[in-house]
Each structure stands twice: as C-alpha cells, then as structure tokens.
Write a protein that holds these residues in place. Structure first.
Motif, PDB file in Angstrom:
ATOM      1  N   ASN A1119       0.789  -1.235   0.000  1.00 36.58           N
ATOM      2  CA  ASN A1119       0.000   0.000   0.000  1.00 36.58           C
ATOM      3  C   ASN A1119       0.822   1.286   0.000  1.00 36.58           C
ATOM      4  O   ASN A1119       0.352   2.316  -0.489  1.00 36.58           O
ATOM      5  N   VAL A1120       2.010   1.241   0.563  1.00 40.09           N
ATOM      6  CA  VAL A1120       2.770   2.469   0.732  1.00 40.09           C
ATOM      7  C   VAL A1120       3.806   2.674  -0.370  1.00 40.09           C
ATOM      8  O   VAL A1120       3.876   3.746  -0.984  1.00 40.09           O
ATOM      9  N   ILE A1121       4.609   1.650  -0.628  1.00 41.23           N
ATOM     10  CA  ILE A1121       5.725   1.811  -1.567  1.00 41.23           C
ATOM     11  C   ILE A1121       5.272   2.265  -2.960  1.00 41.23           C
ATOM     12  O   ILE A1121       5.873   3.186  -3.537  1.00 41.23           O
ATOM     13  N   PRO A1122       4.218   1.671  -3.532  1.00 44.39           N
ATOM     14  CA  PRO A1122       3.810   2.161  -4.867  1.00 44.39           C
ATOM     15  C   PRO A1122       3.457   3.654  -4.859  1.00 44.39           C
ATOM     16  O   PRO A1122       3.815   4.384  -5.798  1.00 44.39           O
ATOM     17  N   ILE A1123       2.789   4.103  -3.821  1.00 50.21           N
ATOM     18  CA  ILE A1123       2.425   5.533  -3.742  1.00 50.21           C
ATOM     19  C   ILE A1123       3.667   6.379  -3.573  1.00 50.21           C
ATOM     20  O   ILE A1123       3.810   7.442  -4.201  1.00 50.21           O
ATOM     21  N   ILE A1124       4.605   5.917  -2.750  1.00 51.90           N
ATOM     22  CA  ILE A1124       5.840   6.678  -2.486  1.00 51.90           C
ATOM     23  C   ILE A1124       6.650   6.835  -3.770  1.00 51.90           C
ATOM     24  O   ILE A1124       7.170   7.912  -4.090  1.00 51.90           O
ATOM     25  N   ILE A1125       6.760   5.744  -4.532  1.00 46.96           N
ATOM     26  CA  ILE A1125       7.540   5.805  -5.782  1.00 46.96           C
ATOM     27  C   ILE A1125       6.891   6.782  -6.758  1.00 46.96           C
ATOM     28  O   ILE A1125       7.576   7.612  -7.377  1.00 46.96           O
ATOM     29  N   SER A1126       5.570   6.719  -6.873  1.00 47.57           N
ATOM     30  CA  SER A1126       4.866   7.642  -7.784  1.00 47.57           C
ATOM     31  C   SER A1126       5.035   9.090  -7.329  1.00 47.57           C
ATOM     32  O   SER A1126       5.292   9.989  -8.144  1.00 47.57           O
ATOM     33  N   LEU A1127       4.915   9.318  -6.063  1.00 48.59           N
ATOM     34  CA  LEU A1127       5.062  10.674  -5.532  1.00 48.59           C
ATOM     35  C   LEU A1127       6.481  11.188  -5.721  1.00 48.59           C
ATOM     36  O   LEU A1127       6.706  12.362  -6.048  1.00 48.59           O
ATOM     37  N   LYS A1128       7.443  10.301  -5.522  1.00 52.49           N
ATOM     38  CA  LYS A1128       8.852  10.693  -5.678  1.00 52.49           C
ATOM     39  C   LYS A1128       9.118  11.152  -7.107  1.00 52.49           C
ATOM     40  O   LYS A1128       9.766  12.187  -7.358  1.00 52.49           O
ATOM     41  N   ASN A1129       8.597  10.412  -8.056  1.00 52.34           N
ATOM     42  CA  ASN A1129       8.771  10.797  -9.468  1.00 52.34           C
ATOM     43  C   ASN A1129       8.078  12.136  -9.760  1.00 52.34           C
ATOM     44  O   ASN A1129       8.629  12.993 -10.461  1.00 52.34           O
ATOM     45  N   MET A1130       6.887  12.305  -9.235  1.00 55.92           N
ATOM     46  CA  MET A1130       6.142  13.545  -9.442  1.00 55.92           C
ATOM     47  C   MET A1130       6.884  14.745  -8.836  1.00 55.92           C
ATOM     48  O   MET A1130       7.001  15.813  -9.452  1.00 55.92           O
ATOM     49  N   LEU A1131       7.399  14.569  -7.639  1.00 58.87           N
ATOM     50  CA  LEU A1131       8.103  15.662  -6.958  1.00 58.87           C
ATOM     51  C   LEU A1131       9.406  16.010  -7.665  1.00 58.87           C
ATOM     52  O   LEU A1131       9.822  17.174  -7.727  1.00 58.87           O
ATOM     53  N   GLU A1132      10.069  14.981  -8.213  1.00 58.00           N
ATOM     54  CA  GLU A1132      11.317  15.238  -8.950  1.00 58.00           C
ATOM     55  C   GLU A1132      11.049  16.034 -10.217  1.00 58.00           C
ATOM     56  O   GLU A1132      11.806  16.935 -10.583  1.00 58.00           O
ATOM     57  N   GLU A1133       9.953  15.685 -10.880  1.00 58.49           N
ATOM     58  CA  GLU A1133       9.619  16.411 -12.120  1.00 58.49           C
ATOM     59  C   GLU A1133       9.367  17.888 -11.851  1.00 58.49           C
ATOM     60  O   GLU A1133       9.743  18.753 -12.642  1.00 58.49           O
ATOM     61  N   GLN A1134       8.740  18.181 -10.712  1.00 59.19           N
ATOM     62  CA  GLN A1134       8.401  19.570 -10.400  1.00 59.19           C
ATOM     63  C   GLN A1134       9.465  20.250  -9.535  1.00 59.19           C
ATOM     64  O   GLN A1134       9.289  21.408  -9.144  1.00 59.19           O
ATOM     65  N   HIS A1135      10.539  19.520  -9.242  1.00 57.94           N
ATOM     66  CA  HIS A1135      11.619  20.055  -8.402  1.00 57.94           C
ATOM     67  C   HIS A1135      11.054  20.612  -7.095  1.00 57.94           C
ATOM     68  O   HIS A1135      11.409  21.708  -6.650  1.00 57.94           O
ATOM     69  N   SER A1136      10.165  19.846  -6.514  1.00 54.11           N
ATOM     70  CA  SER A1136       9.463  20.307  -5.320  1.00 54.11           C
ATOM     71  C   SER A1136      10.353  20.161  -4.079  1.00 54.11           C
ATOM     72  O   SER A1136      11.054  19.151  -3.906  1.00 54.11           O
ATOM     73  N   PRO A1137      10.314  21.149  -3.170  1.00 55.35           N
ATOM     74  CA  PRO A1137      11.065  21.030  -1.906  1.00 55.35           C
ATOM     75  C   PRO A1137      10.515  19.947  -0.988  1.00 55.35           C
ATOM     76  O   PRO A1137      11.153  19.598   0.001  1.00 55.35           O
TER      77      PRO A1137
END
Length: 1215
Positions: A1119-1137
């Motif tokens: 339940n957690v890891i798939p969401i974390i990986i998706s969020l990590k990719n999204m945050l990297e794309e937007q260079h989010s702090p």
C-alpha cells in the motif's frame, strides 16, 4: 597389635589378587563386585572403618619419633597396601551408585576418610597409595553422599539453568558394574532420611573434611592442579552447607568453618605461588554472586535464603582475611575479583544490592592507590552501553559513599587523586546519569541523588549542595530540569524524580517556593496510579513545611478515577487531620500533630477554599462508615469559640448531616451571636448556616420561625457579602423542605418577598430621573445577586417587569452616530443608561437564572449572549456569558447546541480567564454528553493544547486524556486526518475541513504556515502518543489513501498549499510516535523479568512483535511503496522542496528494513540507492551524536584527567 587385628576385619588376605589388579588397572573408575561372602563378613561390624581409622591415626603424626612406620608393620604382617586401597575404593564407589542406602553412604564416607589418613602417613607416596582419580573421587564424596534438599531429587536446582538433555555425556554402564558418573542426573528413587540419619551423614562428612585438612597441612598439591581444583570445588560447595554465626576465621566447629580453613590452607605457599589463590577467588566469586556452578552449563542463581546470604558474607570475610595475610600477592587478584563481580552481576535488583555491598566491603581492604584505580575503572564501567552495568555502577557508588572519605596520601599517584573524594562519585557517576537514555537508569540515578541527602555522611550531602549552588552546574535550570523529569514518559523515572525533589526541598537544597512545590502537588493528578501515590507520600514527608502544597496535592485525589488512589488520599487526610482532633481541654500547643491538623483546617477556611468540594467528598465517603462518634462531635463543638472557631465550624458543616447527636443549644447560641455581630466572618458564617440547614428538621416550629425571621431581616439589609447571601437563601430553602407539606407556599412567601424588594430597588435606580447617576454599585450588585438567587425558588413570583429591569442594566450606554444595533440584539424600551462593568457582569448571571425558569426569555436572549461573546469588550461580562450559556445548554440542550460554535470560539479569546472558563465548561458538557464532537469543536479544543498560557495547555491535556478520551476512545483517531487539513487551513479536499466557519473564526483558529509548524506538531504528537497500536496502523494506511494517494491521482493540486500539506504529512509519518509499540519492544533499561509469568509475557511479546512486523511489512510493500515511488517521481519532475521530506520519511522507516532496501524498492533502483546512501549517512551522524553525548559526560573536574578514565583495567587477567 590392635592395628593388625582391626585390618583383619577387612579380610584383605581373602581378596583375590586378580580382583585387586583389575581395580587398579581400571584406575578406580569402576569395579567388579567383591566376593559376596567377603563383603558380608566385612559388613558384620558397622564400625570397621572407624576402628581402623582410630588405630591408624597415631601413625599419621610426623612429630612423634617413637611411632613405628606403618609400612614396616604392614610388611611384617603381610598386609598389602595395594589390596587395602582397592577394598577401600570398592566401598567408596558403592556410595556413588544410583540411590545408595544410608549404610552404603556411611561406609563410603568412612572409607574415603581412611584413604585420606593413609595419604597423611609419611611414606604414602613412596608406597604408591596416592592415585589422582581415587583422590578426586573421595573429594566428591560429601556432595554425593549428602542427600540434595534433605532427601529430595537432586536435579531440581539444575533445571533452572540447564535446558539440555540431562543424560548427555553419560557412559553406558556394563551389567553388574559400578561406574563413576559425576553428572548423574537420571531419575533417582526418592530416598527419605530421618533427622538421626542426616546427623550420622554429617558426622561422616565432618570426619572426611577434618582428615582432608590434616592432609593438606603436609601433602602438597603444587604439582597436582586437578586435585587442587577439586579441593577448591569441595570447600566452596560446603561454604553454604549450613548457617554460621560469628567469625569464620578462627572457629572450626561447622562445615563452612572447616571449608574456609581448607581454602586458607590451599592459599598457603605449600600448595603453590599464587595460582591456588586465584583459583580460590574464582570459585568464591560465584558464592558472592549467589550462584551455583555446574559443569557444561551456565551458573544458575540461588534463591537468596539465609544460608546462601550467610555463605556470601562469610566468603567476603574470608577474602578480606586472606588479603590481610598476603597483601602484596593478593591485591592484584582482589582488583580483578571486584571487576568480575561487576561484569557478571545479574540485573535483578535484589542481587544487585547484594553485589554492591560485596564490592564495597572488598574495596574497603584496598589501599588508596588501588581504591582510586578501581573508582577510575568504575567510572569507565558506568558509561558502558549495557544498562545493567550503568545501574550497578550507581549501586556501587552509593555503597562507597557510605564509607569514610579517603584522604590523599603520598602513595597515590597524582593522576589518580581526583578519584578518591566522594565528590567524584556524586558529581561524575550519580549526577551525570540524570539524563541517561535509559528511563530505568535515569530514574535510579535520581533515586540515588535523593538518597545521598539521607546518608549519614556529611560529605555526600555537601556534594549535592554544591551541585545546586555552583554556577557551573544547573542553578538556572533547576526547575526546568525537574519539571522535565517528573513528566518523564516512564513511570519509575517520574517516581524517582519526585523522590529527588522531595529530598532537595526537605534538606533545603532548593527553596520551598510555590513554583518548586507545584512540581509535587501537580503530580498528584498524574495518569499513573503509582506516581499519584508517590507524590502524595512525598507531600506527607514534607507536610511540616509545605502545608498548602500538601492540601492541593492530596485533596483532589479523593475524587481520582482509581479507587486505590482515593483510598490513599483518604488515609492521608485521616492520619494527618481527623485523627488529631481532640476536645478543647485536651488541646496542647506543644503537640505538633494537633497543631498541624488545625493549621491545615485553617488553610481550608482561607487560602484553599477552592478545595472545599474535595473535602466534602471525603466526608461523603466517611459518613456511611459511622466514623464520627458523639465524642468527636462534642470535641469539635468545644472549639466553636476562640481562634479555632472557623476551622471547627468547617468540620461541623461537613459532618452535621451524618451526625444525629449534636448539641443544638451551642449551635443556636453561636447563631444568635453571629446575627448580632457587626463584623461578619464570611467563611465561618457560611458554615454555621450550613449546619443550621442540616439540623432544620430536628428543630421545633418556634425555633424555625425565629431563625427564618432572622434570615429575612438579615437578607433585607443587603449588607451581607455575596457568599453569605447565597448561603442564607440556601438555608431558607432547606428550612422550607424540612416541612414537606408547605415548601412551595413557604418559598413563594419568603423568596417572593425578596424578589419584590429587589424589584422595587431596581425600579428606583433605573426608572427614576437621575436614579442611575448616584448609583451605589455595591448595593445594586447585591440586589441583582439576591434577585437571581431567590427567583430560582419562586418562578411564579417573577413578572415581565423584572425581565425588563434586568435587561435595561445590560443596555449599552450609547451608540455611535449612524450605527444600527445588531439585529440579534433586542431594543430596550428604556433610554440608555451607564452601568459599571461589575454590575453588567452580575446582571448577566441574574438574567441567566431567570432564563433557567422561563423558556421564552431564554429564546429571546440567547442571540444577545452569543453576540456579546463576539463583540463584547468587557472581560467579566464575556466570562459570565460563557457560564450562563453552558448552564442553559444543560436545561435546553437542543436549543443551545447550535450556539456551541459561538462558545468554543472563546477558546481563542484574548483573555486567559475566558479561555480557561470556556475549556472547563465545555469539558463538563462533553463529559455529560450534552454536547457532541460536531463541526470544528474538536479542532478548537485541540488548539488549546498550544495555548500561550502553559496552565491552560496543561489543563486541556488533562481534560482530553483523563476525562474525555476515556468516554470516547476513538476520538483522537477519528479526527486525526482532518486535523492535518484543518490546522493547515486546506479546503480543497472534497471531504475534509468542510464544516461552516466565518472568516473571523478561520483566521482565529488557523495554524497555517511554517511559523506555526511547532504548534501543529505539538498537537500531532500529543494525539499520536495516546493512540493504540491498532489506531496507529490504521491511521498510517488512511493517510496514504486519503492524502498521499489524492496527490498521486491529481485529486489535489501540488501547489504551495498542497506542498505544505504534503510536507506536514511526511513529517507526521516520520514521527517516532507513529511507530507501533509492539515493534519497539521493552524500553531500553526496563527492569528485567523476574518471574515465570513475566518471562512468558516477554516471550509472547517477541512472538507478537514478529507477527506485527510481518503484517506491517506487507502493508508497507502493498500500500505504501507504490504511492511513495509515484510521488517521488512527481516531486522530482516539479523540483518540489517536499522531496526532502519524502526522503527523510524513507530514511526513518527503512531503519527496520535495513537489509531489504533493494528488495523492497526493486521497482525503482535509483530510489533504493538513495535510501541506502541516506541510511549510511544517518548512521554516521548518529555515531557522531553519541560520541558528543559521551564527551559531554566529562565534567570540568575531569578535564585534566580525561584520558585516564577511558581505558578500563583488564577484566580477564588472572581468572
């Protein structure tokens, strides 16, 4: 000669040479049976071995030159020494068979004694009598022949420490042959011995041991290390054979005394140059540790019986004796022995205390140089990672502090001199552990610090005083430090901190200021029962100097939720106050207990009147117990005149209702005096009125009528204090109820008269021209107050005119030009007039009381009250409005509930008094379920946790946890997700934070922004700390689904508000409070498990932890890891702090899956590499922090010798 005749009884000439040779060839490990005929002939005389022993004894004396050599006698008479030894060995081995009889045991012991005597005779070695195996077998005879536990099975003790197969290592026995098996653990037949049998066996053992002692005086074991070890083993086992009274060195009566004499012989130079001393000390180590050594298994603990403790004490005395005799040779071994005691000490507190005393006694024998070296080593030992070591170091330090302080002499190296004073032990070992990472250690350190003040040593007390008077320590942080410790998460640490504070106050180390005393009294409301009891006990110990703090700590505990705490509080009250109330004639100022009891009652009448309801609760518990006898009551009445009158009436007011036998004449006389007195004592008058109300039903009609007339006359003067007015009206009501048939008429008559008088006065002030200009503020307040009190009991006598009069008091004095009155405020028919704030505040209370009896009035004025809360500027008015609205909520629940948002908005009022009042009133409504957790109420309540006033924040925490959470266990978990949205003022979610609020309320209760992050997380931590493991597990899943997944699915935009929300979410998931307690296991330093039930619980916890870990891991993976990986990719794309917050969360979470990072993040290898790198960096930082913490443990006193305390002495050398 007699010897030869005695030897013939053994039938040596009849024994075959082949049998003898076989015994010697098998090296006395086992034998074929002796010829039955010969054996029976030998056993015909049960004293055969004793007879031979007595005849051989003269030949063993080397100093007797007239004694003929026994070996010559043997040769002249054809007696073979070889055959004699073989026959003796047969009977010795017979005693070592399975379940030997009493006769076999006695014969074996006597034969072994005879063999030792043969060895003692000069020439025994030349005649080859000595054989190591037979010698060691004889040494083992006492332990084999004495029944374990006086006839019970031997294997009972060994089961405690050995889990292996008891038959492991046992040779197979050939048929009809006897075998030596020192570790025989087979099931034995239960053989029972009478007291006389046991006495015979003891005599046989004593004879053997005495013979062995004579042998060791001449027979050197220098070249026989195995035999020497067997001797040490025998003597050590016999040290706790039986109790010994007195010194063991010079007495040789009991077996332990004989054993220590034997150990002393083994320590002499005849048996070696120090190796035997080391061997003896090593064996006695386990006697001191109260353990039993066993081959092929670890030593097991012995129950601390009188015999075992006596053996320990005798072992210490013996070692001290040996050290005194062989000082130079034994001092290095003594240091090593002390170190081994420290390193092998078990964690159980009882054994720790015993071991610390042993170390202290042994160190007392050391010269200053060695003593300082051990203290230096102890300092290093006290900083070991093992909790048990740090605990034991504190115990040893306390024992050393009980000894006289050592002076530095010329023999001590300068670098070791710093370790000699008591100051080093107090400052560097005890005090330095006050902030230990283990709650058990820091609790024990605080306990030791408190005990330092109770020691007879002035040095230790002086050292503690230095800690709190020297600016280099904590003078400025004393209060903060102990507030931190008394709020420790662990119960035992809090109790120890309380004990320390009590000792510091008691001995004048810190001042008995209100702030310091509050540390103790506040803990009387601790969540833990044991802490509450400890706090009350500490206050009892300080009672003579902190009377008010004692009352404020103990009295509230009578209403505690735990019955045992209530009982403790009642016991304290009874012991300190009630038990010392005597009649006036028996009172003595010199009696400190009586004086203290009356002083406490005096405080309750003055400074501590707010505790009255708790005091009343105590009497309501005591009343059914018929605790207050006529003698007690009459004794109280004797004090109703004079300096103790107020306190006496206080007690009478509490017990009058449950005491049927009162002297009414005394009470009525006092009432007459009170009426006529120009000065009214508020407290005492209220108590007298209460007593009058209690006895009303027992008075005749004339007396009642006279008292009622007095009350009415008094009330109509309107000169009484408000508290007395209230008590007078209550007394009137109780007189009315004493006559049930006329109570309504009675109340309408007298209370109606009061209402009429008040109405006339208010009309004159408000309606007459210039009536308000010359207003008497005090008189107006008393009329309003009397009107409110009386109107509750005669609603039919209250007309509309009174409503309008009271309303006019609340009308604002003027309006600004062009300003319209709010629609919610009814217009007054009277012209505006100016009223002081105090009058308006009392008018609110009076209007509230009128509303309680008239619903239409309530409906009209509720909007007025709500508007006043919003725009009112007067503190007293707003505070009273909160009280009135909450009281109305009880009476008109459905109507007032919709105004709860208006009331709860006062939790952010600018004045602390209003915030506190609101918090208390809302808690009462929630407790009684007049109000539900609807809308924003929970979040407004939670914001009080971060109130700028610490008192209000603490009160909110108490209300939430101790009062409200018990009624609604799911309250915190149900609101937690919405807390994240609400406190971040995030309104873009379709479900959360959607309740109606005005913009003013939103801004007032907002905790948005980085400047409020600390406040938000203080609330989050508090809520999570009170979660169950199930709630923590579920909330983690829910956070992922409702917040993280919403960002992944683009349901929530990743804008600035969303980033703040997401950052908060990751930081929450990283909190240690989110970790399941089942995964944490027992806290570091928790007391070890000391019984079977606790051990079983520990095993269950391990299994539970394993199961929970598997479930948690599965949930994390699915339940957690798939969401974390998706969020990590999204945050990297937007260079989010927010990315750094995500990585920090992974770093914390993956500590539990350190070796599985690549496996868990197989779908994102780059993320796995980053997590691994971050974990390595985290471990490095943690090591650096730990190093810094250890460096901070060094105090300035050690700066010059820092390097000396880091290298411990050898712990393995010599043993």
């Amino acid at each position: 000669m007699e010897l030869i005749r005695a030897l013939r009884l053994l039938k040596l000439n009849s024994v075959s040479t082949a049998w003898v040779d076989a015994v010697w060839d098998l090296e006395f490990t086992h034998t074929d049976p002796l010829d039955p005929v010969i054996e029976e002939e030998i056993k015909e005389d049960p004293e055969v071995f004793k007879t031979i022993y007595m005849q051989l004894l003269p030949f063993s004396n080397e100093d007797d030159d007239n004694t003929q050599s026994v070996w010559v006698v043997f040769g002249e008479n054809g007696v073979s020494a070889k055959t004699l030894v073989a026959v003796l060995s047969y009977f010795i081995l017979r005693a070592k068979t399975k379940s030997p009889s009493l006769e076999q045991r006695l014969c074996g012991l006597q034969a072994a004694s005879l063999y030792f005597l043969l060895l003692k005779i000069p020439g025994s070695v030349a005649n080859k009598v000595y054989h190591q195996i037979l010698f060691d077998t004889c040494l083992n005879m006492p332990l084999k022949c004495w029944p374990q536990d006086s006839g019970k099975k031997r294997k009972k003790d060994s089961l405690k420490s050995s889990q292996g197969d008891p038959k492991t290592g046992k040779r197979s026995k050939p048929p009809k042959k006897m075998e030596i098996d020192d570790d025989e653990d087979d099931e034995e037949e239960v053989v029972y011995f009478s007291a006389q049998d046991l006495l015979k066996l003891r005599e046989g053992i004593v004879l053997l041991v005495r013979t062995l002692l004579r042998l060791l005086e001449r027979f050197s074991l220098r070249d026989k290390p195995q035999s020497a070890d067997s001797c040490v083993q025998l003597f050590t086992e016999l040290t706790n054979f039986e109790p010994v009274i007195g010194d063991i060195v010079d007495q040789l009566q009991s077996l332990p005394e004989l054993s220590y004499h034997g150990l002393g012989l083994l320590c002499s130079t005849i048996h070696g140059e120090g190796d035997e001393v080391s061997m003896v000390f090593r064996k006695l180590l386990y006697v001191i540790l109260m353990m039993k050594t066993q081959e092929r298994s670890k030593p097991c603990l012995l129950a601390p019986s009188q015999t075992v403790c006596g053996a320990r004490d005798q072992a210490i005395l013996f070692i001290s004796h040996i050290v005194d005799k062989q000082r130079e040779a034994t001092l290095p071994l003594l240091r090593i022995l002390v170190q081994h005691i420290c390193h092998q000490m078990v964690e159980k507190s009882e054994y720790r205390a015993s071991g610390a005393q042993a170390v202290g006694k042994l160190m007392a024998n050391m010269p200053c140089q060695d003593y300082a070296a051990i203290v230096k080593w102890l300092y290093s030992y006290s900083r070991n990672n093992k909790v048990a070591f740090r605990m034991f170091a504190l115990d040893v330090a306390m024992v050393l502090l009980e000894q006289s302080e050592r002076d530095v002499d010329d023999t001590v190296d300068p670098e070791l001199a710093v370790f000699l004073p008591h100051r080093f032990l107090v400052h560097n070992i005890i005090y330095n552990h006050r902030n230990d990472v283990s709650p058990t250690v820091r609790g024990h350190a605080l306990h030791c610090l408190a005990q330092c003040l109770e020691l007879g040593s002035q040095n230790a007390t002086k050292c503690v005083h230095e800690l709190f008077s020297n600016s280099m320590y904590i003078t400025t942080e004393t209060l903060t430090l102990f507030k931190k410790h008394v709020s420790d998460p662990k119960t035992n640490a809090r109790k120890s901190a309380l004990e320390t504070v009590m000792s510091l106050l008691k001995h004048g180390v810190i001042s008995c200021s209100a702030e310091n005393l509050s540390i103790l009294s506040d803990r009387c409301r601790d969540p833990a029962v044991s802490v509450k009891k400890k706090a009350m006990q500490c206050l009892m110990d300080l009672l003579a100097v902190i009377q008010e703090a004692w009352l404020r700590g103990v009295l509230p505990a009578v209403m505690d939720s735990e019955s045992s705490v209530q009982e403790k509080a009642l016991e304290c009250l009874d012991h300190v106050v009630i038990a010392h109330i005597k009649s006036q004639g028996k009172y003595r100022d010199s009696d400190a207990s009586q004086k203290l009891a009356w002083e406490l009652l005096g405080l309750l009448c003055e400074k501590c009147q707010d505790l009255s309801r708790y005091f009343s609760k105590a009497f309501s518990v005591w009343a059914p117990q018929q605790k207050f006898t006529p003698t007690f009551v009459n004794g109280l009445l004797s004090h109703t005149e004079g300096e103790r009158a107020a306190a006496a009436w206080l007690l009478l007011a509490k017990i009058a209702s449950c005491s049927p036998k009162l002297n009414y004449g005394t009470i009525l006389d006092t009432w007459e005096n009170t009426i006529r007195s120009p000065v009214v004592s508020v407290t005492m008058t209220c108590h007298i009125l209460s007593v009058l109300g209690d006895i009303a039903s027992n008075l005749n009609d004339d007396t009642k009528s006279r008292i009622v007339d007095d009350l009415m006359s008094w009330l109509k003067t309107f000169s009484l204090p408000l508290e007395v007015i209230s008590s007078c009206v209550d007394t009137l009501v109780r007189f009315a109820r004493s006559d049930n048939t006329q109570d309504t008429l009675f109340l309408n008559r007298f209370c109606g008269e009061l209402v009429s008088v008040c109405e006339s006065y208010l009309s004159g002030v408000i309606l007459q021209e210039k009536g308000a200009e010359n207003i008497n503020e005090d008189l107006l307040v008393k009329h309003l107050y009397t009107l409110g009190a009386a109107s509750l009991h005669c609603p039919s006598k209250v007309g509309k005119r009174i409503f309008l009069l009271v309303q006019s008091v609340l009308t604002p004095s003027e309006q600004q030009p062009g300003e319209d009155l709010p629609a919610s405020q009814p217009l007054s028919q009277f012209k505006p007039n100016s009223m002081p704030t105090v009058v308006r505040a009392h008018a609110v209370i009076t209007l509230g009381k009128l509303c309680l009896q008239h619903e239409e009035l309530m409906l009209k004025y509720l909007p007025v009250f709500a508007r006043e809360l919003e725009v009112g500027t007067e503190l007293a008015v707003r505070s009273n409005v909160v009280v009135v609205m909450c009281d109305l909520c009880v009476r008109y629940t459905n109507t007032v509930t919709r105004y709860i948002p208006n009331i709860s908005a006062c939790l952010r009022d600018k004045d602390p008094i209003v915030r506190e009042q609101t918090l208390i009133m809302l808690t009462n409504l929630l407790q009684e379920e007049y109000v539900k957790w609807k809308g924003a109420l929970f979040f407004r309540f939670a914001i009080a946790l971060v109130d700028p006033d610490p008192t209000i924040a603490d009160l909110c925490e108490y209300c939430l946890v101790d009062l409200l959470l018990k009624k609604s266990p799911l309250m915190f978990s149900q609101h937690f997700i919405e807390c994240i949205f609400h406190f971040n003022s995030y309104e873009k979610h379709k479900k959360y934070n959607k309740f109606p609020q005005t913009e003013s309320e939103k801004s007032k209760f907002s905790l948005k922004g980085p400047q409020n992050q600390g406040k938000r997380f203080r609330i989050y931590r508090f809520l999570l700390k009170n979660f169950t493991d199930e709630q923590r597990f579920n909330i983690t899943t829910k956070i992922c689904q409702d917040i993280l997944a919403s960002f992944v699915d683009s349901e929530l935009p990743l804008d600035s508000d969303g980033s703040e929300l997401l950052a908060d979410t990751f930081d929450i998931l990283s909190l240690k409070e989110m970790k399941l307690t089942a995964m944490s296991g027992p806290a570091a330093g928790e007391e070890p498990q000391e019984d079977e039930m606790a051990m079983a619980k520990a095993v269950l916890q391990v299994a539970q932890k394993k199961l929970v870990s598997q479930v948690q891991k599965r949930n994390f993976v699915e339940n957690v890891i798939p969401i974390i990986i998706s969020l990590k990719n999204m945050l990297e794309e937007q260079h989010s702090p927010v990315l750094k917050h995500l990585m920090a969360y992974l770093q914390v979470t993956m500590q539990e899956y350190r070796s599985e990072v690549k496996e868990l993040f197989a779908a994102d290898e780059q993320l796995a590499a980053e997590v691994e790198y971050n974990l390595k960096q985290f471990e490095k930082e943690k090591q650096q922090e730990q190093q810094q913490m250890e460096n901070q443990l060094h105090t300035p006193a050690l700066e010059s010798s820092r390097s000396l305390a880091t290298k411990p002495l050898s712990v393995t050398a010599g043993f």
